[in-house]
Design a protein around this motif. Structure first.
Motif, mmCIF file in Angstrom:
data_model
loop_
_atom_site.group_PDB
_atom_site.id
_atom_site.type_symbol
_atom_site.label_atom_id
_atom_site.label_comp_id
_atom_site.label_asym_id
_atom_site.label_seq_id
_atom_site.Cartn_x
_atom_site.Cartn_y
_atom_site.Cartn_z
ATOM 1 N N GLU A 1 0.828 -1.096 -0.166
ATOM 2 C CA GLU A 1 -0.136 0.003 -0.051
ATOM 3 C C GLU A 1 0.813 1.096 0.129
ATOM 4 O OE1 GLU A 1 -2.612 -0.564 3.253
ATOM 5 O OE2 GLU A 1 -3.958 -1.721 2.327
ATOM 6 N N ARG A 2 2.154 1.115 0.432
ATOM 7 C CA ARG A 2 2.914 2.318 0.697
ATOM 8 C C ARG A 2 3.602 2.374 -1.058
ATOM 9 N NH1 ARG A 2 0.242 4.701 3.994
ATOM 10 N NH2 ARG A 2 0.486 3.993 6.079
ATOM 11 N N ILE A 3 4.116 1.369 -1.430
ATOM 12 C CA ILE A 3 4.704 1.247 -2.838
ATOM 13 C C ILE A 3 3.782 1.622 -3.835
ATOM 14 C CG2 ILE A 3 5.796 -0.207 -4.524
ATOM 15 C CD1 ILE A 3 6.780 -1.726 -2.103
ATOM 16 N N ALA A 4 2.726 1.106 -3.968
ATOM 17 C CA ALA A 4 1.501 1.575 -4.779
ATOM 18 C C ALA A 4 0.034 1.422 -4.302
ATOM 19 C CB ALA A 4 1.539 0.117 -6.000
ATOM 20 N N PRO A 5 -0.103 2.876 -3.658
ATOM 21 C CA PRO A 5 -1.421 2.933 -3.235
ATOM 22 C C PRO A 5 -2.522 2.662 -3.942
ATOM 23 C CG PRO A 5 -0.304 5.205 -3.305
ATOM 24 C CD PRO A 5 0.673 3.963 -3.687
ATOM 25 N N ARG A 6 -3.790 2.456 -3.549
ATOM 26 C CA ARG A 6 -4.935 2.115 -4.408
ATOM 27 C C ARG A 6 -5.422 3.349 -5.042
ATOM 28 N NH1 ARG A 6 -9.364 -0.378 -0.699
ATOM 29 N NH2 ARG A 6 -8.010 -2.122 0.097
ATOM 30 N N ARG A 7 -5.479 3.203 -6.367
ATOM 31 C CA ARG A 7 -6.233 4.459 -7.143
ATOM 32 C C ARG A 7 -7.509 4.813 -6.759
ATOM 33 N NH1 ARG A 7 -4.474 3.912 -13.417
ATOM 34 N NH2 ARG A 7 -5.317 6.134 -12.918
ATOM 35 N N LYS A 8 -7.552 5.973 -6.612
ATOM 36 C CA LYS A 8 -8.852 6.352 -6.088
ATOM 37 C C LYS A 8 -10.031 6.573 -7.425
ATOM 38 C CE LYS A 8 -7.448 8.038 -1.687
ATOM 39 N NZ LYS A 8 -7.200 9.257 -0.862
ATOM 40 N N ASP A 9 -9.217 7.043 -8.520
ATOM 41 C CA ASP A 9 -9.958 7.435 -9.797
ATOM 42 C C ASP A 9 -9.255 6.833 -10.830
ATOM 43 O OD1 ASP A 9 -11.820 8.651 -11.174
ATOM 44 O OD2 ASP A 9 -11.062 10.795 -10.710
ATOM 45 N N THR A 10 -9.869 6.500 -11.666
ATOM 46 C CA THR A 10 -9.197 5.852 -13.094
ATOM 47 C C THR A 10 -9.826 6.726 -14.354
ATOM 48 O OG1 THR A 10 -11.124 4.303 -13.390
ATOM 49 C CG2 THR A 10 -9.087 3.782 -12.312
ATOM 50 N N ALA A 11 -8.856 6.838 -15.375
ATOM 51 C CA ALA A 11 -9.572 7.565 -16.399
ATOM 52 C C ALA A 11 -10.376 6.689 -17.454
ATOM 53 C CB ALA A 11 -8.311 7.926 -17.507
ATOM 54 N N VAL A 12 -11.386 7.216 -17.914
ATOM 55 C CA VAL A 12 -12.166 6.387 -18.929
ATOM 56 C C VAL A 12 -12.183 7.064 -20.321
ATOM 57 C CG1 VAL A 12 -13.777 5.817 -16.893
ATOM 58 C CG2 VAL A 12 -14.175 8.071 -18.274
ATOM 59 N N GLN A 13 -12.362 6.218 -21.127
ATOM 60 C CA GLN A 13 -12.149 6.623 -22.739
ATOM 61 C C GLN A 13 -13.431 6.056 -23.562
ATOM 62 O OE1 GLN A 13 -8.535 5.569 -24.051
ATOM 63 N NE2 GLN A 13 -7.412 7.503 -23.188
ATOM 64 N N PHE A 14 -13.983 7.020 -24.051
ATOM 65 C CA PHE A 14 -15.098 6.611 -24.965
ATOM 66 C C PHE A 14 -15.401 7.818 -26.008
ATOM 67 C CE2 PHE A 14 -16.961 8.711 -21.291
ATOM 68 C CZ PHE A 14 -18.271 9.262 -21.652
ATOM 69 N N GLU A 15 -16.137 7.855 -26.859
ATOM 70 C CA GLU A 15 -16.582 8.847 -27.642
ATOM 71 C C GLU A 15 -17.733 9.680 -27.000
ATOM 72 O OE1 GLU A 15 -15.412 9.887 -30.784
ATOM 73 O OE2 GLU A 15 -13.642 8.851 -30.350
ATOM 74 N N LEU A 16 -17.429 11.010 -26.917
ATOM 75 C CA LEU A 16 -18.188 12.015 -26.241
ATOM 76 C C LEU A 16 -18.280 13.103 -27.435
ATOM 77 C CD1 LEU A 16 -19.879 12.430 -23.912
ATOM 78 C CD2 LEU A 16 -17.902 13.873 -22.895
ATOM 79 N N PRO A 17 -19.555 13.445 -27.840
ATOM 80 C CA PRO A 17 -19.708 14.439 -28.781
ATOM 81 C C PRO A 17 -19.194 15.847 -28.188
ATOM 82 C CG PRO A 17 -21.953 13.547 -28.265
ATOM 83 C CD PRO A 17 -20.876 12.748 -27.624
ATOM 84 N N PRO A 18 -18.766 16.761 -28.811
ATOM 85 C CA PRO A 18 -18.605 18.285 -28.328
ATOM 86 C C PRO A 18 -19.997 18.645 -27.917
ATOM 87 C CG PRO A 18 -18.332 18.217 -30.760
ATOM 88 C CD PRO A 18 -18.649 16.608 -30.311
ATOM 89 N N MET A 19 -19.603 19.599 -26.841
ATOM 90 C CA MET A 19 -20.848 20.319 -26.311
ATOM 91 C C MET A 19 -20.597 21.847 -26.452
ATOM 92 S SD MET A 19 -21.895 18.173 -22.875
ATOM 93 C CE MET A 19 -22.659 19.431 -22.089
ATOM 94 N N GLU A 20 -21.463 22.366 -27.297
ATOM 95 C CA GLU A 20 -21.120 23.826 -27.919
ATOM 96 C C GLU A 20 -22.531 24.526 -27.205
ATOM 97 O OE1 GLU A 20 -20.213 24.202 -31.843
ATOM 98 O OE2 GLU A 20 -18.288 22.993 -31.460
ATOM 99 N N CYS A 21 -23.418 23.938 -26.983
ATOM 100 C CA CYS A 21 -24.766 24.654 -26.301
ATOM 101 C C CYS A 21 -25.303 23.761 -25.363
ATOM 102 C CB CYS A 21 -25.639 25.188 -27.370
ATOM 103 S SG CYS A 21 -26.599 23.603 -28.228
ATOM 104 N N ALA A 22 -26.211 24.023 -24.488
ATOM 105 C CA ALA A 22 -26.828 23.373 -23.500
ATOM 106 C C ALA A 22 -27.553 22.211 -24.038
ATOM 107 C CB ALA A 22 -27.920 24.284 -22.802
ATOM 108 N N GLN A 23 -28.236 22.292 -25.211
ATOM 109 C CA GLN A 23 -29.140 21.279 -25.889
ATOM 110 C C GLN A 23 -28.032 20.093 -26.106
ATOM 111 O OE1 GLN A 23 -31.063 23.286 -29.337
ATOM 112 N NE2 GLN A 23 -32.858 23.604 -27.866
ATOM 113 N N ASP A 24 -26.776 20.359 -26.462
ATOM 114 C CA ASP A 24 -25.892 19.110 -26.914
ATOM 115 C C ASP A 24 -25.655 18.471 -25.756
ATOM 116 O OD1 ASP A 24 -25.504 20.372 -29.213
ATOM 117 O OD2 ASP A 24 -23.588 21.337 -28.579
ATOM 118 N N ALA A 25 -26.330 18.639 -24.518
ATOM 119 C CA ALA A 25 -25.932 17.858 -23.245
ATOM 120 C C ALA A 25 -26.940 16.501 -23.506
ATOM 121 C CB ALA A 25 -26.434 18.393 -22.018
ATOM 122 N N ALA A 26 -27.816 16.637 -24.287
ATOM 123 C CA ALA A 26 -28.775 15.357 -24.531
ATOM 124 C C ALA A 26 -27.980 14.371 -25.444
ATOM 125 C CB ALA A 26 -29.967 15.927 -25.083
ATOM 126 N N GLU A 27 -27.271 14.883 -26.316
ATOM 127 C CA GLU A 27 -26.425 14.005 -27.333
ATOM 128 C C GLU A 27 -25.228 13.284 -26.464
ATOM 129 O OE1 GLU A 27 -25.344 15.346 -30.948
ATOM 130 O OE2 GLU A 27 -26.883 16.525 -31.156
#
Length: 138
Positions: free
Chosen positions: A63-89
């Motif tokens: 646990e001292r050498i390699a502590p548990r990760r509290k968060d991990t990166a996620v990767q997937f396709e997310l469309p760009p959000m340029e206006c509030a309506q894009d949140a639905a997509e």
């Protein structure tokens, strides 16, 4: 009778009468005093026990050498959000990623929180732009 918490009339003193900043518990101070100068030998002992197969000591060392990760990166396709309506997509993309097995429901919930916060930011920005346009038209 006045003390550090009350005035001479027995009323609570102004401000925060709690522990002063940086104050530590008496037991904590006692333990720190006992361990003073022993960190190196205790660490060596824990390592030796871990190498001998003591699973508790091994877990402590790992646990001292390699502590548990509290968060991990996620990767997937997310469309760009340029206006509030894009949140639905964007929300649809998150749901699709969960159904495809690319995101866990917990990861999706975290991403959806980010999308919602960003949607609110976009919405406020849009409102401000509309108000400025109305005010300039006067």
């Amino acid at each position: 009778m006045a003390n550090t918490y009350t005035d001479e009339n027995g009323k609570f003193a102004r401000g925060n009468p709690g522990k002063p900043r940086g104050a530590r518990n008496t037991a904590t101070k006692a333990v720190e005093g006992l361990l003073q100068g022993e960190a190196e030998s205790l660490t060596r002992k824990a390592i030796d026990l871990a190498l001998e197969g003591d699973t508790v000591a091994l877990r402590l060392c790992l646990e001292r050498i390699a502590p548990r990760r509290k968060d991990t990166a996620v990767q997937f396709e997310l469309p760009p959000m340029e206006c509030a309506q894009d949140a639905a997509e964007a929300a649809q993309a998150v749901l699709q990623a969960v159904s495809d097995g690319d995101l866990t429901p917990i990861e999706a919930s975290t991403v959806m929180s980010l999308i919602e916060q960003y949607r609110r930011t976009l919405e406020v920005t849009e409102f401000e732009m509309r108000i400025q346009a109305l005010e300039m038209g006067r």
